[in-house]
Design an enzyme around this catalytic site. Structure first.
Site, short mmCIF file in Angstrom:
data_model
loop_
_atom_site.label_atom_id
_atom_site.label_comp_id
_atom_site.label_asym_id
_atom_site.label_seq_id
_atom_site.Cartn_x
_atom_site.Cartn_y
_atom_site.Cartn_z
N GLY A 69 0.81 -1.20 0.00
CA GLY A 69 0.00 0.00 0.00
C GLY A 69 0.85 1.26 0.00
O GLY A 69 0.51 2.26 -0.65
N THR A 70 1.95 1.22 0.75
CA THR A 70 2.87 2.37 0.76
C THR A 70 3.43 2.63 -0.62
O THR A 70 3.50 3.79 -1.07
CB THR A 70 4.01 2.11 1.76
OG1 THR A 70 3.47 2.07 3.09
CG2 THR A 70 5.05 3.22 1.70
N GLN A 177 -7.94 1.75 4.80
CA GLN A 177 -8.74 1.31 5.94
C GLN A 177 -10.19 1.00 5.58
O GLN A 177 -10.86 0.26 6.29
CB GLN A 177 -8.71 2.38 7.03
CG GLN A 177 -7.37 2.54 7.72
CD GLN A 177 -6.96 1.31 8.51
OE1 GLN A 177 -7.79 0.53 8.96
NE2 GLN A 177 -5.65 1.12 8.68
N SER A 194 -4.28 -1.34 0.39
CA SER A 194 -3.34 -2.37 0.79
C SER A 194 -4.09 -3.63 1.22
O SER A 194 -5.00 -3.55 2.05
CB SER A 194 -2.47 -1.87 1.95
OG SER A 194 -1.46 -2.79 2.28
N ALA A 195 -3.70 -4.76 0.67
CA ALA A 195 -4.46 -6.00 0.87
C ALA A 195 -4.47 -6.48 2.31
O ALA A 195 -5.46 -7.05 2.77
CB ALA A 195 -3.91 -7.10 -0.04
N HIS A 196 -3.38 -6.28 3.05
CA HIS A 196 -3.35 -6.84 4.40
C HIS A 196 -4.28 -6.10 5.36
O HIS A 196 -4.50 -6.55 6.48
CB HIS A 196 -1.91 -6.86 4.94
CG HIS A 196 -1.37 -5.53 5.35
ND1 HIS A 196 -0.90 -4.60 4.46
CD2 HIS A 196 -1.23 -4.96 6.57
CE1 HIS A 196 -0.47 -3.53 5.09
NE2 HIS A 196 -0.68 -3.72 6.38
N CYS A 320 2.18 3.41 13.14
CA CYS A 320 3.33 3.68 12.29
C CYS A 320 4.35 4.57 12.99
O CYS A 320 5.44 4.77 12.48
CB CYS A 320 2.89 4.34 10.99
SG CYS A 320 1.77 3.32 10.02
#
Length: 462
Positions: A69-70, A177, A194-196, A320
């Site tokens: 995702g980053t 999110q 982001s998949a996770h 983070c």
């Protein structure tokens, strides 16, 4: 062990596990090759792209997969800024964006660009009028998250997108999110996720760029992923990510209602069970599984360790930035209490009894930490009076929540209308002392310079 940190990483969805194992057997070949194994891999990649695009609400040829995702955020921001460099070099972000967005903004600023951070209210939401007011003729790109990763507040994306459309400025939405719960409303131009975060495997992100958006990929290019993401695709993980996104979407409506009831229960009962607690984030416009609160007079890290020992995995502040000693940039931007911060983010499938056990354990944990930190300190060592009758609390060299604890101990020693000056060099005091004043009905007069650190002046009102 009860895992309550889904906002950092959701547990792998069973569908993701099944798809991952199957595609390890079927999708190991190069999807760019024309032989049978390559064609089979290409079919899997195309099907994953179509499924992800349907969930996002874009065309398949507008979506690419990234290593995270980053990476999606960085690729999207850099490409959009470069594509519109003739328009200008002004970038807009909200003050509560994910660190990946803020880091990209720092790089842009260091390279000679200008950045405007739009402030948020105490719930963590930007005001659409202020976001629109930040737009300028030289604005190349605006960024706004769909939902905050730390307090769960939903952002007014549709209103921001309309303002950007009227100004001819593309809007990049970080939907990490919220994407598992539903598509992002409004006329956004770019979207990253982001998949996770939704129960897919880690190491897979996605970036959607609408047709017509000027976009110039940066760095070395190759023929993969429309020239926007170099390198061999992690096909098994991509297939698992797309399959799990489709699965969680099918379950979203039912799970959202169930998790919202559980987080509503936490929001209501924590202040009843634990004194001196501030629940933060919008109570209505929020993600269904996230609730965040801050406890006066405790150290968030210690609370986390004690909850971990009791069988609960939660986070504190921004996940983070939790390895630093500075307050969360999100809580700081909101102007709320940062000390003793706990974020509970429930994954799908969380059981009611786990939440009830958490509510049983939390009061004892907080009380135990407060007892350890609240040992009385000799008044002659920490408190003196100046000639103007202000009471001075010397908390230099001591980390929060100690400066706030010492303030709470002595506020009753001054008459109503009297002043207390707290000397502190912990950055968190700049946020936590004003927040304490608001919670306790005292007046925060302001910050004054001091030989070391700063002096925070409080007037007793009651």
């Amino acid at each position: 062990m009860s895992y309550f940190d889904a906002a950092s990483a959701a547990p792998l969805h069973p569908v993701a596990r099944q798809a991952l194992m199957a595609s390890l057997d079927e999708g190991w070949a190069d999807p760019a090759r024309l032989y049978k194994e390559g064609r089979r891999a290409r079919l899997l990649l195309d099907a994953a792209r179509e499924a992800a695009a349907e969930a996002v609400g874009c065309r398949p040829d507008e979506l690419v997969f990234t290593p995270s995702g980053t990476a999606a955020v960085h690729t999207g921001i850099a490409g959009a800024l470069a594509g519109r460099r003739r328009t200008g070099h002004h970038l807009i972000v909200s003050a509560v964006e994910h660190s990946s967005v803020l880091h990209a903004a720092e790089v842009h600023r260091d390279g000679g660009g200008t950045v405007t951070e739009v402030a948020v209210d105490r719930s963590g939401a930007v005001r659409p009028s202020e976001f629109a007011g930040a737009l300028r003729p030289d604005t190349a790109l605006a960024c706004l998250q769909s939902a905050n990763h730390e307090v769960g507040t939903l952002q007014p994306v549709a209103e921001a997108a309309e303002a950007c459309r009227a100004a001819g400025v593309p809007l990049l939405v970080d939907a990490a999110q919220s994407l598992g719960w539903g598509p992002v409303e409004g006329g956004w131009s770019l979207l990253a996720a982001s998949a996770h975060k939704w129960g897919g495997p880690s190491g897979v992100g996605l970036l959607a760029v609408r047709k017509g958006v000027r976009f110039a990929p940066q760095g070395p290019r190759d023929e993969r992923e429309s020239g926007r993401v170099p390198g061999f695709e992690n096909l098994p993980a991509i297939v698992a990510a797309a399959a799990s996104l489709r699965a969680v979407r099918a379950e979203a409506a039912q799970e959202a209602g169930r998790l919202r009831e559980l987080t509503d229960r936490i929001r209501a009962r924590v202040p009843e069970l634990v004194p001196d607690v501030e629940v933060v984030g919008d109570p209505e416009r929020r993600l269904p599984g996230v609730v965040t609160f801050s406890c006066l007079y405790v150290d968030g890290e210690t609370v986390l360790h004690e909850l971990d020992r009791a069988g609960f995995s939660v986070s504190s502040g921004s996940s983070c930035t939790s390895s630093t000693l500075t307050p969360s940039h999100v809580l700081r931007a909101m102007g709320v209490l940062s000390e003793g911060n706990v974020r509970v983010s429930l994954p799908p499938g969380t059981e009611e009894q786990d939440v009830e056990r958490f509510l049983d354990v939390l009061p004892e944990v907080v009380a135990g930490v407060r007892e350890k930190l609240g040992a009385p300190v000799s008044r002659t060592e920490t408190v003196t009076r100046e000639r103007d009758e202000a009471l001075v609390v010397d908390a230099l060299g001591r980390r929060c929540p100690i400066p706030v604890i010492e303030l709470a101990k002595v506020i009753g020693d001054v008459p109503v209308g009297g002043l207390v000056r707290v000397l502190a060099d912990d950055e968190a005091a700049r946020l936590d002392i004003p927040a304490w004043c608001e919670m306790r009905g005292q007046e925060y007069v302001g910050e004054q310079p001091a030989d070391r650190g700063a002096a925070y002046v409080v007037r007793r009102l009651s």
